[in-house]
Write an enzyme that holds these catalytic residues in place. Structure first.
Site, PDB file in Angstrom:
ATOM      1  CB  CYS A  43      -0.929  -0.018   1.208  1.00  0.00           C
ATOM      2  SG  CYS A  43      -1.938   1.455   1.317  1.00  0.00           S
ATOM      3  CB  CYS A  48      -3.252   2.573  -1.428  1.00  0.00           C
ATOM      4  SG  CYS A  48      -3.416   0.886  -0.918  1.00  0.00           S
ATOM      5  CE  LYS A  51      -4.857   4.268  -6.075  1.00  0.00           C
ATOM      6  NZ  LYS A  51      -5.322   2.932  -5.894  1.00  0.00           N
ATOM      7  CE1 TYR A 178     -10.974  -2.113  -5.915  1.00  0.00           C
ATOM      8  CE2 TYR A 178     -11.181  -4.284  -6.902  1.00  0.00           C
ATOM      9  CZ  TYR A 178     -11.587  -3.351  -5.972  1.00  0.00           C
ATOM     10  OH  TYR A 178     -12.576  -3.647  -5.093  1.00  0.00           O
ATOM     11  CD  GLU A 182      -7.168   2.178  -8.593  1.00  0.00           C
ATOM     12  OE1 GLU A 182      -6.002   1.808  -8.313  1.00  0.00           O
ATOM     13  OE2 GLU A 182      -8.086   2.232  -7.751  1.00  0.00           O
ATOM     14  CG  HIS A 437     -28.883  22.728  -3.351  1.00  0.00           C
ATOM     15  ND1 HIS A 437     -28.871  21.881  -4.443  1.00  0.00           N
ATOM     16  CD2 HIS A 437     -29.007  23.989  -3.842  1.00  0.00           C
ATOM     17  CE1 HIS A 437     -29.007  22.611  -5.540  1.00  0.00           C
ATOM     18  NE2 HIS A 437     -29.084  23.885  -5.210  1.00  0.00           N
ATOM     19  CD  GLU A 442     -28.391  18.622  -3.880  1.00  0.00           C
ATOM     20  OE1 GLU A 442     -29.425  19.004  -3.305  1.00  0.00           O
ATOM     21  OE2 GLU A 442     -27.674  19.387  -4.566  1.00  0.00           O
TER      22      GLU A 442
HETATM   23  P1  NDP Z   1      -8.316  -7.629 -10.224  1.00  0.00           P
HETATM   24  O1  NDP Z   1      -8.658  -8.916  -9.603  1.00  0.00           O
HETATM   25  O2  NDP Z   1      -9.041  -6.393  -9.798  1.00  0.00           O
HETATM   26  O3  NDP Z   1      -8.515  -7.755 -11.810  1.00  0.00           O
HETATM   27  C1  NDP Z   1      -7.837  -8.739 -12.520  1.00  0.00           C
HETATM   28  C2  NDP Z   1      -8.081  -8.546 -14.013  1.00  0.00           C
HETATM   29  O4  NDP Z   1      -7.202  -9.383 -14.719  1.00  0.00           O
HETATM   30  C3  NDP Z   1      -9.471  -8.899 -14.444  1.00  0.00           C
HETATM   31  O5  NDP Z   1      -9.861  -7.999 -15.441  1.00  0.00           O
HETATM   32  C4  NDP Z   1      -9.331 -10.309 -14.988  1.00  0.00           C
HETATM   33  O6  NDP Z   1     -10.183 -10.574 -16.075  1.00  0.00           O
HETATM   34  C5  NDP Z   1      -7.922 -10.323 -15.507  1.00  0.00           C
HETATM   35  N1  NDP Z   1      -7.232 -11.609 -15.345  1.00  0.00           N
HETATM   36  C6  NDP Z   1      -7.158 -12.353 -14.226  1.00  0.00           C
HETATM   37  N2  NDP Z   1      -6.386 -13.436 -14.435  1.00  0.00           N
HETATM   38  C7  NDP Z   1      -5.958 -13.375 -15.710  1.00  0.00           C
HETATM   39  C8  NDP Z   1      -5.134 -14.202 -16.516  1.00  0.00           C
HETATM   40  N3  NDP Z   1      -4.576 -15.303 -16.040  1.00  0.00           N
HETATM   41  N4  NDP Z   1      -4.928 -13.836 -17.794  1.00  0.00           N
HETATM   42  C9  NDP Z   1      -5.476 -12.706 -18.290  1.00  0.00           C
HETATM   43  N5  NDP Z   1      -6.262 -11.888 -17.569  1.00  0.00           N
HETATM   44  C10 NDP Z   1      -6.494 -12.218 -16.294  1.00  0.00           C
HETATM   45  O7  NDP Z   1      -6.733  -7.495 -10.042  1.00  0.00           O
HETATM   46  P2  NDP Z   1      -5.740  -6.258  -9.975  1.00  0.00           P
HETATM   47  O8  NDP Z   1      -4.431  -6.819 -10.359  1.00  0.00           O
HETATM   48  O9  NDP Z   1      -6.269  -5.075 -10.706  1.00  0.00           O
HETATM   49  O10 NDP Z   1      -5.732  -5.878  -8.425  1.00  0.00           O
HETATM   50  C11 NDP Z   1      -5.432  -6.867  -7.441  1.00  0.00           C
HETATM   51  C12 NDP Z   1      -6.166  -6.565  -6.174  1.00  0.00           C
HETATM   52  O11 NDP Z   1      -5.579  -5.442  -5.541  1.00  0.00           O
HETATM   53  C13 NDP Z   1      -7.634  -6.196  -6.372  1.00  0.00           C
HETATM   54  O12 NDP Z   1      -8.460  -7.315  -6.401  1.00  0.00           O
HETATM   55  C14 NDP Z   1      -7.916  -5.318  -5.199  1.00  0.00           C
HETATM   56  O13 NDP Z   1      -8.379  -6.109  -4.146  1.00  0.00           O
HETATM   57  C15 NDP Z   1      -6.570  -4.708  -4.861  1.00  0.00           C
HETATM   58  N6  NDP Z   1      -6.523  -3.303  -5.289  1.00  0.00           N
HETATM   59  C16 NDP Z   1      -7.408  -2.414  -4.745  1.00  0.00           C
HETATM   60  C17 NDP Z   1      -7.411  -1.090  -5.134  1.00  0.00           C
HETATM   61  C18 NDP Z   1      -8.403  -0.148  -4.530  1.00  0.00           C
HETATM   62  O14 NDP Z   1      -8.961  -0.467  -3.479  1.00  0.00           O
HETATM   63  N7  NDP Z   1      -8.689   0.987  -5.150  1.00  0.00           N
HETATM   64  C19 NDP Z   1      -6.466  -0.586  -6.126  1.00  0.00           C
HETATM   65  C20 NDP Z   1      -5.595  -1.604  -6.649  1.00  0.00           C
HETATM   66  C21 NDP Z   1      -5.640  -2.903  -6.237  1.00  0.00           C
HETATM   67  P3  NDP Z   1     -11.733 -11.010 -15.979  1.00  0.00           P
HETATM   68  O15 NDP Z   1     -12.117 -10.948 -14.542  1.00  0.00           O
HETATM   69  O16 NDP Z   1     -12.459 -10.016 -16.794  1.00  0.00           O
HETATM   70  O17 NDP Z   1     -11.767 -12.356 -16.513  1.00  0.00           O
END
Ligand code: NDP
Length: 448
Positions: A43, A48, A51, A178, A182, A437, A442
């Site tokens: 983080c 976090c 970012k 995510y 982002e 407002h 709101e």
């Molecule tokens: P996510 O789980 O959010 O998203 C993963 C993405 O990668 C999905 O679009 C999925 O596709 C795709 N994917 C998964 N496995 C494969 C694969 N083997 N080959 C190709 N595509 C794949 O992961 P992130 O890496 O973005 O983030 C990890 C975690 O970190 C999040 O789950 C979240 O908990 C945390 N995080 C939180 C943030 C926040 O609170 N703002 C910011 C950044 C991270 P699909 O599902 O469409 O099949």
């Protein structure tokens, strides 16, 4: 003489590990923590916080554009990626120092070394020392997953994206979760050509669909290109540093940077947990019960390494609950319902509770209220982008069981409304609240 060197040895000084160390020490435990990289964890060091600073910095492009209408005149506007990158790095240094002081101020001994488990009560440090502890806490977090395809060594992950030598002109982002969305927003706002590719035809799968559809529309209008359902099959790097990115079932794309954000996997490889009789789960996670206890009575685990909810505030609560349970004489678990979350895309989206699809899948009778509105700021500056809020209400009890929003500042607004959802307030309570407002929030009390 004490039977063990420490009462608690924590492996990993990230959000969960630092909180657990500090609270256990405050309960009188003798605590040490080992960290192989930098104190603060994902983080603080490569997640976090840096970012959010990039999101904040990139949004100035739009703000500065708007100021012209407001009577402000500046000299020529330029953007220097290296200056931003180095400022972000200096802020990470500041936070790392703050976390390190927190450990020292709480009399937690810090070992700058990799630790591996060698038994139920012992760890080996990479500098050759062996240490014993009554309890061991695994808080090593998770690590980006890199799918296997030819040329994937040319792609970067969220670990490297904060250190790019120059701002790339053309960026391909693989994944639509995510991190992908982002960074797609950051690069797009900074003026890069951005293409998002994903294996499925959805973005932010599992999020409220009305919000993700709106995000797709707005970001496409802002210039992000999407190739959904066409994952990367290979990357070829050329002598000038540019790359050709091949996709499954779609034309290749030329890029200067490929960011892969396809999920994060518990970082348990080579951690030695088998020496304590712990069998890892299918995704490499450490299986734990509601009290964060593993199959080995002296070893606990919190945070991303347990692969429950990969969010910093959850890891912090798990670490705190563990310390209170084991060293504070107050066994407690944490509630996993009503965890608010946000995606800091541009515009951001945020949600708490059930989505409409989840509520229907549970067979609940629900009422759905929506507000599709143009935020005042967008009106002032003649931007067509609209915000969208949605309330899911349980028909029988009138309780608001889900709130989902997309629009400026939605994470800030959502945190406050999450209290109402957690408290079980009803739609009638929302309706009885006088609107503030003019604000976007709101809309939450004006949906009829
Ligand atoms: P996510 O789980 O959010 O998203 C993963 C993405 O990668 C999905 O679009 C999925 O596709 C795709 N994917 C998964 N496995 C494969 C694969 N083997 N080959 C190709 N595509 C794949 O992961 P992130 O890496 O973005 O983030 C990890 C975690 O970190 C999040 O789950 C979240 O908990 C945390 N995080 C939180 C943030 C926040 O609170 N703002 C910011 C950044 C991270 P699909 O599902 O469409 O099949």
């Amino acid at each position: 003489m004490a039977e063990f060197d420490y009462d608690l040895f924590v492996i990993g000084a990230g959000s969960g590990g630092v909180r657990a160390s500090r609270i256990a020490a405050s309960h009188g435990a003798r605590v040490a923590v080992a960290e192989e990289f930098r104190v603060g964890g994902t983080c603080v060091i490569r997640g976090c916080v840096p970012k959010k600073l990039l999101v904040y910095a990139s949004q100035f492009a739009e703000e500065l554009h708007d100021t012209a209408k407001l009577g402000w005149t500046f000299g020529e506007k330029t953007f220097d990626w290296a200056a931003l990158r180095d400022f972000v790095a200096s802020d990470v240094d500041r936070l790392e120092r703050a976390y390190t002081s927190t450990l020292a101020n709480n009399k937690v001994e810090h070992f700058a070394a990799r630790a591996t488990v060698t038994g139920p009560n012992s760890v080996a440090l990479s500098d050759g020392r062996t240490i014993t502890a009554k309890y061991i806490l695994i808080a090593v977090g998770a690590w980006p997953v890199m799918p296997a395809f030819p040329g994937n060594e040319h792609a970067i992950t969220s670990n490297e994206v904060f250190h790019l030598p120059t701002l790339p002109r053309r960026v391909v982002v693989q994944g639509a979760g995510y991190i992908a969305l982002e960074f797609a927003g950051i690069f797009n706002a900074l003026g890069c050509e951005v293409t998002v590719v994903n294996r499925s035809d959805k973005i932010l799968r599992g999020y409220e669909e009305a919000m993700t559809e709106r995000l797709l529309k707005i970001t496409a209008e802002r210039g992000i290109q999407y190739r959904l359902g066409h994952p990367i099959t290979g990357i070829e790097k050329h002598a000038d540093g540019s790359m050709t990115v091949s996709l499954s079932g779609a034309d290749p794309i030329e890029a200067d940077c490929v960011l892969v954000a396809t999920g994060r996997k518990p970082k348990t490889d080579g951690l030695g947990l088998e020496t304590a009789g712990i069998t890892l789960g299918a995704n490499g996670e450490v299986p734990v019960d509601a009290y964060n206890a593993t199959a080995c009575p002296s070893i606990y685990a919190v945070g991303d390494v347990t692969d429950r909810v990969q969010l910093t505030p959850v890891a912090i609560r798990e670490g705190h609950a563990f310390a209170d349970t084991v060293f504070g004489g107050a066994p407690r678990t944490i509630a996993y319902d009503h965890i608010p979350s946000a995606v800091f895309s541009q515009p951001p989206l945020a949600g708490v509770g059930l989505t409409e699809a989840q509520a229907r899948a549970e067979g609940r009778e629900i009422k759905v209220f929506t507000s599709d509105f143009r935020p005042m700021k967008n009106m002032f500056f003649a931007r067509a982008e609209r915000g969208f809020y949605k309330l899911i209400v349980d028909a029988a009890s009138d309780k608001v069981i889900g709130v989902h929003m997309i629009g400026p500042d939605s994470p800030e607004i959502l945190q406050a409304v999450a209290i109402a959802v957690k408290a079980g307030l009803t739609k009638a309570d929302f309706d009885a609240t006088v609107a503030l407002h003019p604000s976007m929030a709101e809309e939450l009390v004006l949906m009829r």
